[in-house]
Design a protein around this motif. Structure first.
Motif, PDB file in Angstrom:
ATOM      1  N   ALA A 426       4.130  43.908  21.690  1.00 49.78           N
ATOM      2  CA  ALA A 426       4.880  44.107  20.444  1.00 49.78           C
ATOM      3  C   ALA A 426       5.665  42.851  20.090  1.00 49.78           C
ATOM      4  O   ALA A 426       5.784  42.491  18.910  1.00 49.78           O
ATOM      5  CB  ALA A 426       5.809  45.304  20.590  1.00 49.78           C
ATOM      6  N   ALA A 427       6.201  42.175  21.102  1.00 47.80           N
ATOM      7  CA  ALA A 427       6.947  40.940  20.851  1.00 47.80           C
ATOM      8  C   ALA A 427       6.049  39.867  20.242  1.00 47.80           C
ATOM      9  O   ALA A 427       6.491  39.081  19.386  1.00 47.80           O
ATOM     10  CB  ALA A 427       7.569  40.437  22.152  1.00 47.80           C
ATOM     11  N   ARG A 428       4.786  39.835  20.652  1.00 48.20           N
ATOM     12  CA  ARG A 428       3.858  38.848  20.077  1.00 48.20           C
ATOM     13  C   ARG A 428       3.611  39.136  18.606  1.00 48.20           C
ATOM     14  O   ARG A 428       3.520  38.208  17.785  1.00 48.20           O
ATOM     15  CB  ARG A 428       2.547  38.845  20.871  1.00 48.20           C
ATOM     16  CG  ARG A 428       2.683  38.191  22.244  1.00 48.20           C
ATOM     17  CD  ARG A 428       1.314  37.874  22.825  1.00 48.20           C
ATOM     18  NE  ARG A 428       0.573  39.078  23.174  1.00 48.20           N
ATOM     19  CZ  ARG A 428       0.601  39.647  24.378  1.00 48.20           C
ATOM     20  NH1 ARG A 428       1.327  39.109  25.349  1.00 48.20           N
ATOM     21  NH2 ARG A 428      -0.104  40.727  24.619  1.00 48.20           N
ATOM     22  N   TRP A 429       3.474  40.422  18.256  1.00 46.92           N
ATOM     23  CA  TRP A 429       3.302  40.762  16.834  1.00 46.92           C
ATOM     24  C   TRP A 429       4.543  40.349  16.041  1.00 46.92           C
ATOM     25  O   TRP A 429       4.446  39.808  14.924  1.00 46.92           O
ATOM     26  CB  TRP A 429       3.060  42.262  16.678  1.00 46.92           C
ATOM     27  CG  TRP A 429       1.670  42.712  16.988  1.00 46.92           C
ATOM     28  CD1 TRP A 429       1.252  43.394  18.093  1.00 46.92           C
ATOM     29  CD2 TRP A 429       0.506  42.515  16.180  1.00 46.92           C
ATOM     30  NE1 TRP A 429      -0.104  43.627  18.030  1.00 46.92           N
ATOM     31  CE2 TRP A 429      -0.582  43.101  16.858  1.00 46.92           C
ATOM     32  CE3 TRP A 429       0.283  41.905  14.952  1.00 46.92           C
ATOM     33  CZ2 TRP A 429      -1.879  43.094  16.357  1.00 46.92           C
ATOM     34  CZ3 TRP A 429      -1.009  41.893  14.437  1.00 46.92           C
ATOM     35  CH2 TRP A 429      -2.068  42.479  15.139  1.00 46.92           C
ATOM     36  N   LEU A 430       5.713  40.616  16.608  1.00 48.03           N
ATOM     37  CA  LEU A 430       6.956  40.236  15.930  1.00 48.03           C
ATOM     38  C   LEU A 430       7.042  38.728  15.752  1.00 48.03           C
ATOM     39  O   LEU A 430       7.398  38.222  14.679  1.00 48.03           O
ATOM     40  CB  LEU A 430       8.155  40.728  16.750  1.00 48.03           C
ATOM     41  CG  LEU A 430       8.749  42.092  16.396  1.00 48.03           C
ATOM     42  CD1 LEU A 430       9.833  42.452  17.381  1.00 48.03           C
ATOM     43  CD2 LEU A 430       9.299  42.086  14.977  1.00 48.03           C
ATOM     44  N   SER A 431       6.724  38.011  16.809  1.00 45.99           N
ATOM     45  CA  SER A 431       6.807  36.549  16.758  1.00 45.99           C
ATOM     46  C   SER A 431       5.891  35.983  15.680  1.00 45.99           C
ATOM     47  O   SER A 431       6.281  35.072  14.933  1.00 45.99           O
ATOM     48  CB  SER A 431       6.443  35.972  18.122  1.00 45.99           C
ATOM     49  OG  SER A 431       6.481  34.564  18.102  1.00 45.99           O
ATOM     50  N   ALA A 432       4.674  36.524  15.587  1.00 44.83           N
ATOM     51  CA  ALA A 432       3.726  36.023  14.587  1.00 44.83           C
ATOM     52  C   ALA A 432       4.271  36.193  13.174  1.00 44.83           C
ATOM     53  O   ALA A 432       4.075  35.327  12.305  1.00 44.83           O
ATOM     54  CB  ALA A 432       2.389  36.740  14.735  1.00 44.83           C
ATOM     55  N   ASN A 433       4.977  37.291  12.929  1.00 50.11           N
ATOM     56  CA  ASN A 433       5.498  37.541  11.583  1.00 50.11           C
ATOM     57  C   ASN A 433       6.789  36.763  11.311  1.00 50.11           C
ATOM     58  O   ASN A 433       7.014  36.289  10.201  1.00 50.11           O
ATOM     59  CB  ASN A 433       5.741  39.043  11.387  1.00 50.11           C
ATOM     60  CG  ASN A 433       4.462  39.810  11.080  1.00 50.11           C
ATOM     61  OD1 ASN A 433       4.159  40.106   9.942  1.00 50.11           O
ATOM     62  ND2 ASN A 433       3.692  40.105  12.106  1.00 50.11           N
ATOM     63  N   ILE A 434       7.644  36.649  12.324  1.00 58.59           N
ATOM     64  CA  ILE A 434       8.900  35.927  12.121  1.00 58.59           C
ATOM     65  C   ILE A 434       8.653  34.427  11.991  1.00 58.59           C
ATOM     66  O   ILE A 434       9.315  33.728  11.216  1.00 58.59           O
ATOM     67  CB  ILE A 434       9.874  36.239  13.275  1.00 58.59           C
ATOM     68  CG1 ILE A 434      10.352  37.699  13.167  1.00 58.59           C
ATOM     69  CG2 ILE A 434      11.070  35.292  13.264  1.00 58.59           C
ATOM     70  CD1 ILE A 434      11.225  38.150  14.314  1.00 58.59           C
TER      71      ILE A 434
END
Length: 565
Positions: A426-434
């Motif tokens: 989930a952190a990777r998905w967040l990082s990609a968007n941020i």
């Protein structure tokens, strides 16, 4: 060496690795040495391979030409522990394990006749229909005989013959009891009287089961059968021994109906909505713990459907200590579905997250009554993995959301997934968007005021901090939000304008202090710059008199000084 040579490998003891003993260009020498090594007891196994050089690749191709001894590593053969059939006497077919096996072997036939294995074993009319079908029974015997024969080291014919004899004796016993009039008629005698009369009979389970099977036979739907079973439970005798026998007899067909997907779908009438089905099942079995959670937690209350009719009656029974195997059957179904891949809400990804959270909270509140805590954690960790694939993320984010809304939705998803691996994903998905340029441009070029933008970034930082990510994952995300905040502040020169604004000093210091503490803006460069400016203003000789008239501002400055220290 020439283009062909021979290598001798030996295994010194059972289970050991192969080691190279010698290499020679003479075939007979390699073979003779292998025999000698084995004969002299220097190894438990030998292998001679022919090695041929490929002129193009200059690599050797190996072919084993001789092996002898314990070449398989000396692993002992698995012994057959028990060669006796699982079922020997007709009574063995009435156990829970045997009924479950019968249900799987005759699943198609039972579904067509709207019957359970319990009913088949207690109703002579169903047995006659099964025998008249011709191939269904024979196919069932063949399906069970093949694996049984292989597992027990017997011939298939021998196993089929055994089970045919067992089935014939079981049918004969049921038919004989029916013709003699031994099977009770509960509609005439009454369930309570029959249970009291048979309480001391050694065959009470079989006789009461036959009476119950006959009583629910007229029902056309699974829900009607459950209603008839609950009617019998309501009529159970009060005398402890007779009541225990009566409820135990009812429990068997009830758990079979409830444990089947068709039975539960008919009871709840929402077979296409797995999320609502699981919520209703948990509410039926959760008792007072789940009901208390529903009263105090709005998010759970919004996901838990109201029970009515037969489902509510069953829930009232399950809230007591009766029908433990029915609760276990429902728990097994809940666990199986949570560990499966079916979507809880196929048409609404956002609602799926809400339902998953509500189910997790409800099962945790009733932990021990429905499922063990470790089973709950394992199931939701497995289910969380399905929420992090690209298809679900695409469905969750949609196409019309702003970059900020997408990040908020991903934070919500991160809060509700379980398991360290899933949190990291989930952190990777967040990082990609941020980290995406789209988010930065949307904020910097958006119509909102700089203060509103910085407040938005601060809120995202706090949400990420509460999402359960480890420090290694959430700190880079918060740092990136802080960097974007610094760009927004630089674009608008907010802090410079705030320091020079004609507003009263306490008002300016309050906003600077809130920015410095990460309340009105993100932590990072903006917060540090706001802290420096606030302390600079507070140290000004002319500021003391104004601060004395504003104790609240003075407290904020003291907090800033303490944090800086």
């Amino acid at each position: 060496m020439s283009e062909v040579h021979y290598e001798l490998f030996v295994r010194r003891r059972a289970g050991a690795q192969w080691t190279l003993e010698m290499a020679t260009e003479i075939r007979t020498q390699a073979l003779q040495t292998a025999e000698d090594v084995l004969t002299q007891g220097r190894a438990v196994a030998v292998r001679v391979s022919k090695e041929t050089l490929d002129p193009e690749t200059r690599e050797y191709k190996s072919i084993a030409i001789f092996t002898k001894g314990m070449v398989d590593g000396g692993k002992p053969k698995k012994e057959v522990e028990n060669r006796d059939p699982l079922c020997v006497q007709p009574a063995d077919l009435y156990t829970a394990h045997a009924r479950d096996r019968i249900g799987r072997l005759l699943e198609g036939w039972l579904v067509r006749h709207k019957a359970t294995p319990f009913e088949l074993l207690h109703r002579p009319d169903l047995v006659e229909k099964l025998e008249a079908s011709g191939t269904d029974l024979q196919h069932a015997l063949q399906k069970i005989a093949i694996p049984e024969a292989e597992a027990r080291g017997q011939s298939v014919h021998e196993v089929i013959r055994h089970f045919q004899g067992l089935v014939e004796r079981t049918i004969a016993n049921l038919t004989k009891a029916f013709k003699k009039g031994d099977l009770p008629n509960l509609d005439k005698e009454g369930f309570a009287k029959a249970a009291e009369r048979l309480a001391a009979d050694p065959d009470r389970a079989f006789l009461l089961g036959a009476g119950i099977a006959a009583s629910i036979a007229p029902a056309k739907t699974w829900s009607e059968k459950i209603a008839r079973l609950l009617d019998l439970a309501d009529a159970a005798p009060e005398e402890p021994r007779a009541r225990a026998a009566a409820l135990a007899a009812i429990e068997q067909p009830l758990s079979e109906i409830i444990g089947s997907r068709a039975g539960m779908a008919d009871l709840l009438d929402n077979q296409d909505d797995l999320g609502a089905t699981l919520a209703a099942m948990i509410r039926m079995t959760g008792g007072t713990a789940v009901e208390a959670l529903i009263r105090i937690e709005p998010s759970v209350r919004g996901c838990m459907p109201e029970l009515s009719g037969v489902a509510k009656r069953l829930g009232d029974w399950l809230s007591s200590d009766a029908f433990a195997s029915v609760r276990a059957s429902i728990a097994g179904r809940v666990l199986k579905e949570l560990n499966g891949v079916r979507r809880l809400k196929p048409a609404d990804a956002e609602a799926e997250i809400e339902f998953l959270r509500a189910l997790a909270m409800s099962l945790t509140a009733a932990a021990g009554r429905i499922l063990a805590p470790e089973d709950i954690q394992g199931a939701f960790t497995t289910r969380s993995k399905t929420l992090l694939n690209s298809d679900f993320i695409e469905a969750l984010l949609g196409r019309d959301r702003s970059a900020h809304e997408e990040i908020k939705m991903l934070v919500r998803l991160t809060e509700n997934v379980m398991g360290a691996v899933n949190k990291r994903s989930a952190a990777r998905w967040l990082s990609a968007n941020i980290q995406a340029l789209r988010f930065e441009k949307e904020l910097r070029q958006g119509p909102d005021s700089p203060v509103a933008k910085l407040t938005l970034l601060a809120g995202l930082q706090r949400s990420i901090g509460r999402s359960g990510l480890v420090r290694e994952d959430h700190e880079p995300l918060c740092a990136k939000l802080g960097e974007i905040g610094a760009l927004i502040e630089a674009d608008s020169r907010l802090l410079t304008m705030l320091v020079r604004a004609p507003a009263p000093l306490p008002h300016r210091l309050q906003l600077l202090a809130k920015l410095a503490m990460g309340e009105a803006g993100p932590t990072g460069p903006v917060a540090e710059k706001a802290r420096v400016e606030a302390l600079k203003l507070a140290r000004d000789p002319g500021a003391r008199a104004e601060l004395q008239s504003s104790p609240q501002t003075l407290d904020l400055i003291k907090t800033l000084v303490a944090r800086a220290a």
